[in-house]
Design an enzyme around this catalytic site. Structure first.
Site, mmCIF file in Angstrom:
data_model
loop_
_atom_site.group_PDB
_atom_site.id
_atom_site.type_symbol
_atom_site.label_atom_id
_atom_site.label_comp_id
_atom_site.label_asym_id
_atom_site.label_seq_id
_atom_site.Cartn_x
_atom_site.Cartn_y
_atom_site.Cartn_z
ATOM 1 N N SER A 1 0.812 -1.212 0.000
ATOM 2 C CA SER A 1 0.000 0.000 0.000
ATOM 3 C C SER A 1 0.845 1.262 0.000
ATOM 4 C CB SER A 1 -0.918 -0.001 1.237
ATOM 5 O OG SER A 1 -0.156 -0.189 2.410
ATOM 6 N N HIS B 1 -2.787 -3.087 -5.918
ATOM 7 C CA HIS B 1 -3.160 -2.735 -4.551
ATOM 8 C C HIS B 1 -4.673 -2.794 -4.368
ATOM 9 C CE1 HIS B 1 -3.668 0.486 -1.245
ATOM 10 N NE2 HIS B 1 -3.551 -0.714 -0.700
ATOM 11 N N GLU C 1 -5.863 -0.227 -7.167
ATOM 12 C CA GLU C 1 -4.844 0.639 -7.754
ATOM 13 C C GLU C 1 -3.822 -0.215 -8.501
ATOM 14 O OE1 GLU C 1 -4.342 4.488 -4.866
ATOM 15 O OE2 GLU C 1 -3.453 2.625 -4.151
ATOM 16 N N ASN D 1 -3.833 5.979 -0.177
ATOM 17 C CA ASN D 1 -3.187 6.154 1.120
ATOM 18 C C ASN D 1 -2.423 7.465 1.229
ATOM 19 O OD1 ASN D 1 -4.132 3.881 2.464
ATOM 20 N ND2 ASN D 1 -2.613 2.564 1.501
#
Length: 292
Positions: A120, A141, A153, A191
């Site tokens: 991540s 991800h 992602e 994130n």
């Protein structure tokens, strides 16, 4: 483009068993790997429980549940992943651990297989450089919980070739997920935005601006977030939150990403959230109770 038919998943925790679940449900043969037979047994029980929940909600049929379970086999060795077309690593967010996994995996994996990381936050380019196939390495991800979250992602390293990217995008699309393409910057898109917000919520607690309940209620009722930021941190895992903030702080060299000292203290205490039964909430009773 590599035709992906058989998918390996390294790590049978929350992310790993979730990826195995959605891949098997989409018709892929899945090999789930972990170092412990007990972990694998627990993961299969979790997958079965989550599939059964989907049956009860009429999302899938009972026959679909059985077929998905039959597509998943487990293995405690890397050799069991040797004939996979794609292997996705879901280990702890520590670069040295991931590098060791890729070293051992590439020693047994067929030459044309794609290797992916569910990291991540860590550089895909750097992880790829530790393998024998940087052009066949990519970041995939998934969001947590995998069966429910629509987004994945995709992150290319500097060496990732077009055929690898196309195969990964096709795989994610076949899972019924939506692709967001991110450049290979620390923490990618989700994130990069989410974790600084959580870190700021922890600073708000640390500085006494509000208590746990007030902060979470403020964001749920005032910003319409489905979970408060401290509740979400516990769900993600405070160790994971800290690792991502450290990657952001070190990778972008900006003080605004400095991990809150209170987050560091909770991790040092082993209060990592739901998985250890204590974090910003104590989960050991019938109802979660704030710890501050």
């Amino acid at each position: 483009m590599v035709m992906i038919k058989k998918v390996g998943v390294i790590g049978s925790g929350q992310m790993g068993n979730g990826i195995a679940h959605v891949a098997a449900l989409a018709g892929f043969d899945v090999v789930l790997n972990d170092v412990s037979a007990d972990r694998l047994k627990s993961a299969m029980a979790t997958i079965n429980g989550n599939l059964s929940r989907q049956v009860s909600k009429k999302i899938i049929t009972e026959d679909g549940r059985k077929q998905a379970l039959n597509r998943i086999v487990s293995t405690e060795t890397m050799d069991g992943l040797a004939d996979c077309d794609l292997v996705i690593e879901t280990a702890i967010e520590k670069e040295e651990v991931k590098r060791k996994i890729f070293h051992d995996l590439c020693a047994v994996l067929k030459a044309d297989a794609i290797v992916a990381s569910n990291t991540s936050s860590i550089s895909i380019t750097r992880l790829a450089a530790s393998t024998d196939r940087p052009e066949r390495f990519i970041g995939i991800h998934f969001m947590n919980p995998v069966p429910l979250m629509e987004l994945v992602e995709l992150i290319r390293g500097i060496a990732t070739d077009d055929s690898t990217f196309d195969a990964a995008r096709d795989f994610v699309t076949r899972l019924g997920k939506h692709v967001a393409v991110s450049e290979d910057f620390p923490a990618f898109i989700v994130n990069r935005i989410l974790l600084p917000m959580i870190n700021e919520a922890i600073y708000t607690l640390y500085e006494g601006v509000g208590n746990v309940e007030a902060i979470d209620a403020a964001m749920k009722l005032g910003a319409h977030h489905p979970m408060g930021p401290l509740e979400l941190a516990d769900f993600i895992g405070l160790d994971t939150c800290l690792s991502i903030m450290q990657v952001l702080h070190e990778g972008l060299a900006d003080s605004k990403y400095r991990p809150c000292p209170l987050l560091v203290k909770y991790v040092e205490a082993g209060w990592l959230g739901r998985k250890t039964q204590r974090g910003f909430y104590d989960y050991r009773g019938e109802k979660p109770i704030p710890t501050r």
